[in-house]
Design a protein around this motif. Sequence first.
Motif, PDB file in Angstrom:
ATOM      1  N   VAL A  13      38.563  37.425  28.724  1.00  0.00           N
ATOM      2  CA  VAL A  13      39.537  36.423  28.268  1.00  0.00           C
ATOM      3  C   VAL A  13      38.873  35.051  28.151  1.00  0.00           C
ATOM      4  O   VAL A  13      39.062  34.330  27.165  1.00  0.00           O
ATOM      5  N   LEU A  34      29.392  34.760  38.455  1.00  0.00           N
ATOM      6  CA  LEU A  34      28.407  35.851  38.485  1.00  0.00           C
ATOM      7  C   LEU A  34      27.138  35.431  37.735  1.00  0.00           C
ATOM      8  O   LEU A  34      27.209  34.858  36.654  1.00  0.00           O
ATOM      9  N   GLN A  99      34.804  48.159  28.785  1.00  0.00           N
ATOM     10  CA  GLN A  99      35.032  46.704  28.855  1.00  0.00           C
ATOM     11  C   GLN A  99      33.716  45.934  28.793  1.00  0.00           C
ATOM     12  O   GLN A  99      33.648  44.854  28.206  1.00  0.00           O
ATOM     13  N   ALA A 154      40.606  31.197  33.349  1.00  0.00           N
ATOM     14  CA  ALA A 154      40.533  32.621  32.970  1.00  0.00           C
ATOM     15  C   ALA A 154      39.731  33.306  34.072  1.00  0.00           C
ATOM     16  O   ALA A 154      38.850  34.106  33.819  1.00  0.00           O
ATOM     17  N   ILE A 160      41.304  30.422  41.242  1.00  0.00           N
ATOM     18  CA  ILE A 160      41.260  29.133  41.955  1.00  0.00           C
ATOM     19  C   ILE A 160      41.974  28.067  41.118  1.00  0.00           C
ATOM     20  O   ILE A 160      42.618  27.169  41.658  1.00  0.00           O
ATOM     21  N   PHE A 259      42.609  50.777  43.511  1.00  0.00           N
ATOM     22  CA  PHE A 259      43.379  49.670  42.931  1.00  0.00           C
ATOM     23  C   PHE A 259      44.858  49.836  43.245  1.00  0.00           C
ATOM     24  O   PHE A 259      45.326  50.954  43.515  1.00  0.00           O
TER      25      PHE A 259
HETATM   26  C1  LIG Z   1      41.128  50.102  37.592  1.00  0.00           C
HETATM   27  C2  LIG Z   1      41.464  49.229  36.424  1.00  0.00           C
HETATM   28  C3  LIG Z   1      41.526  49.770  35.139  1.00  0.00           C
HETATM   29  C4  LIG Z   1      41.869  48.960  34.054  1.00  0.00           C
HETATM   30  N1  LIG Z   1      41.957  49.512  32.798  1.00  0.00           N
HETATM   31  C5  LIG Z   1      42.342  48.744  31.747  1.00  0.00           C
HETATM   32  C6  LIG Z   1      42.457  49.280  30.411  1.00  0.00           C
HETATM   33  O1  LIG Z   1      42.191  50.450  30.158  1.00  0.00           O
HETATM   34  N2  LIG Z   1      42.832  48.441  29.407  1.00  0.00           N
HETATM   35  C7  LIG Z   1      43.079  47.122  29.632  1.00  0.00           C
HETATM   36  O2  LIG Z   1      43.426  46.398  28.680  1.00  0.00           O
HETATM   37  N3  LIG Z   1      42.971  46.582  30.871  1.00  0.00           N
HETATM   38  C8  LIG Z   1      42.614  47.352  31.925  1.00  0.00           C
HETATM   39  N4  LIG Z   1      42.472  46.796  33.169  1.00  0.00           N
HETATM   40  C9  LIG Z   1      42.719  45.359  33.344  1.00  0.00           C
HETATM   41  C10 LIG Z   1      41.546  44.507  32.841  1.00  0.00           C
HETATM   42  O3  LIG Z   1      40.335  44.941  33.379  1.00  0.00           O
HETATM   43  C11 LIG Z   1      41.794  43.047  33.178  1.00  0.00           C
HETATM   44  O4  LIG Z   1      43.088  42.703  32.743  1.00  0.00           O
HETATM   45  C12 LIG Z   1      40.766  42.122  32.515  1.00  0.00           C
HETATM   46  O5  LIG Z   1      39.491  42.280  33.076  1.00  0.00           O
HETATM   47  C13 LIG Z   1      41.191  40.674  32.683  1.00  0.00           C
HETATM   48  O6  LIG Z   1      40.234  39.850  32.104  1.00  0.00           O
HETATM   49  P1  LIG Z   1      40.092  38.330  32.595  1.00  0.00           P
HETATM   50  O7  LIG Z   1      39.004  37.757  31.777  1.00  0.00           O
HETATM   51  O8  LIG Z   1      41.426  37.705  32.614  1.00  0.00           O
HETATM   52  O9  LIG Z   1      39.666  38.437  34.130  1.00  0.00           O
HETATM   53  P2  LIG Z   1      38.377  39.071  34.787  1.00  0.00           P
HETATM   54  O10 LIG Z   1      37.854  40.184  33.977  1.00  0.00           O
HETATM   55  O11 LIG Z   1      38.753  39.343  36.196  1.00  0.00           O
HETATM   56  O12 LIG Z   1      37.308  37.912  34.716  1.00  0.00           O
HETATM   57  C14 LIG Z   1      37.437  36.762  35.527  1.00  0.00           C
HETATM   58  C15 LIG Z   1      36.066  36.140  35.676  1.00  0.00           C
HETATM   59  O13 LIG Z   1      36.206  34.922  36.393  1.00  0.00           O
HETATM   60  C16 LIG Z   1      35.126  34.797  37.294  1.00  0.00           C
HETATM   61  N5  LIG Z   1      35.562  33.892  38.361  1.00  0.00           N
HETATM   62  C17 LIG Z   1      36.547  34.087  39.269  1.00  0.00           C
HETATM   63  N6  LIG Z   1      36.656  33.030  40.074  1.00  0.00           N
HETATM   64  C18 LIG Z   1      35.736  32.127  39.671  1.00  0.00           C
HETATM   65  C19 LIG Z   1      35.377  30.823  40.124  1.00  0.00           C
HETATM   66  N7  LIG Z   1      36.006  30.232  41.156  1.00  0.00           N
HETATM   67  N8  LIG Z   1      34.377  30.182  39.479  1.00  0.00           N
HETATM   68  C20 LIG Z   1      33.730  30.749  38.426  1.00  0.00           C
HETATM   69  N9  LIG Z   1      34.041  31.985  37.969  1.00  0.00           N
HETATM   70  C21 LIG Z   1      35.026  32.663  38.586  1.00  0.00           C
HETATM   71  C22 LIG Z   1      34.879  36.213  37.759  1.00  0.00           C
HETATM   72  O14 LIG Z   1      33.565  36.382  38.265  1.00  0.00           O
HETATM   73  C23 LIG Z   1      35.118  37.011  36.475  1.00  0.00           C
HETATM   74  O15 LIG Z   1      33.939  37.201  35.741  1.00  0.00           O
HETATM   75  C24 LIG Z   1      42.137  47.595  34.267  1.00  0.00           C
HETATM   76  C25 LIG Z   1      42.048  47.060  35.554  1.00  0.00           C
HETATM   77  C26 LIG Z   1      41.726  47.863  36.621  1.00  0.00           C
HETATM   78  C27 LIG Z   1      41.669  47.250  38.002  1.00  0.00           C
END
Ligand SMILES: Cc1cc2nc3c(=O)[nH]c(=O)nc-3n(C[C@H](O)[C@H](O)[C@H](O)COP(=O)(O)OP(=O)(O)OC[C@H]3O[C@@H](n4cnc5c(N)ncnc54)[C@H](O)[C@@H]3O)c2cc1C
Length: 499
Positions: A13, A34, A99, A154, A160, A259
Amino acid sequence: MNYDVIVVGGGPVGMMVAGELALANVNVCVLERLEAATPYSRALTVHPRTLELLDLRGLKEELLKIGKPLPTGHFAGLEARMNFEVIDSSSNYSLFIAQTETEKILEKRAVQLGVEIRRGIEVLSVSQGANAVKVVASGANGPFTLSTAYVVGADGAGSIVRKQANIPFNGTDETLTAIQGDVVLNNPPESMVTSRFDERGMIMIVPVRDKLHRVVLIDPERTSVPKNEPVTFEELRTGMIRMLGDDYGISDPYWLTRFGNATRQAERYREGRVFLAGDAAHIHFPAGGQGMNVGLQEAMNLGWKLAAEINGWAPAGLLDTYHEERLPVNTALLNNTRVQTLLFGTDFSPTMIHLRNIISDLLQSPEANYRLASQIAAVDIRYNTQGNISEHGLNGFRLAEIKLRSQNGESFSSYELFREGKYVLLHLASDERVEALIDELPHQHIKTVSATLVAPAQGWDDVHTALIRPDGYIEWAITGTEPDCLDRMQQGIALTSKG
Ligand SMILES: Cc1cc2nc3c(=O)[nH]c(=O)nc-3n(C[C@H](O)[C@H](O)[C@H](O)COP(=O)(O)OP(=O)(O)OC[C@H]3O[C@@H](n4cnc5c(N)ncnc54)[C@H](O)[C@@H]3O)c2cc1C
């Protein structure tokens, strides 16, 4: 000011929203704690609307090179699968893709567009004043402070940014957990998807790549094991034997995780200069593969609006429509994942098996399939756009891809018009008055196109001109029979910009 926007979190995202901002020449930086991208893929599916959005920006082809199209999806692991092929879309399937691969494509695009990505940086605090946001972060050389006009959080479920902005994360705690293992199956099942639900629990097996498979298991005896308790290889293997009578030659656990079904949503997606997107804004049981998909859809919704504000042309209230449009969509998402959890994670009695069979039977009906598939595919969304300049059935809905022919006879896809992330004013009636208006249009954020439909398209037969948002939703469409058609159009164009 160091940046126009700091995006905290470089998951899918964060990378998507950063790319959208950079597309509009916004000075944007991603801070990611990371050092390197995670090798583990939570999501394995990209659903139809997300594919369409990626298509608007010319990214779908990249995903298609790696992923595998699957015409169906599951709802609560019911025996009857949802059929996406009935959806009026050039992406009427779900794409099976890890992903990690999707993230690589989004990161590459962000870098190409000039986003500064700073890895190994953890954001510690975020505080906003009237004109700027202060971000304190820590990296290899210790803590440092940055200043930015806006922050997008994101940063995932534990955000945080959300905590620092004091945005309540309302909802319910985990009441059950499931396990997931990405493992080698040396003698895998023959069918692409193996799924079973009975009094012994629920299991689903899908291929990831080569012999690597994903096994998801809900064991009724172990749903109260907390999420942070590690999964053992033996726990997964015995579960498979118990449910399917076979471990399919399981070996080489690549990733074992547990999970849960905590379900929460941010009360506000915006607090002043701070925005939330993706898992930072909502969490739920990963049922039906939707989390990453909705996050990417949000990134597309927010990106152009925030860029419009920074670039000085956003009309009053535009930024607030991000929360207004996405909150109800995600409330429905949380509800559908709660229902799915109920159907496959809480009750394994004969009555539940009967209930599941009844719903499965109903899903065979084309209308029921269409309604559910459209919801999971996220193609049923209708935003309350400024279409009140004129009533039209297309207002607020997504633009399904249509084939167009230019004035010099070349045919092209409507989606190609959105590569630059601008509004598209699409004129289909060869009306000289409109063509004169188009030529004189002062707005840099609108791309104007005169064309004709190559073939009839649903809902478009009476359209004289339509204005489509940068994220592919139809702001308004207008028919040629409106007596004051030109005035209304001018009024509709004016509504997209300041004053
Ligand atoms: C078991 C499982 C299966 C799933 N399967 C699916 C699926 O099939 N299809 C689907 O659409 N979704 C699926 N999901 C959900 C999907 O993986 C998440 O919704 C998606 O990863 C969200 O993306 P994001 O970028 O919002 O957050 P994240 O992918 O969690 O990324 C957040 C990032 O922020 C970074 N971060 C956090 N805090 C800080 C900080 N303080 N400073 C700097 N960086 C920071 C982290 O290191 C991370 O890289 C699944 C989830 C799980 C648990």
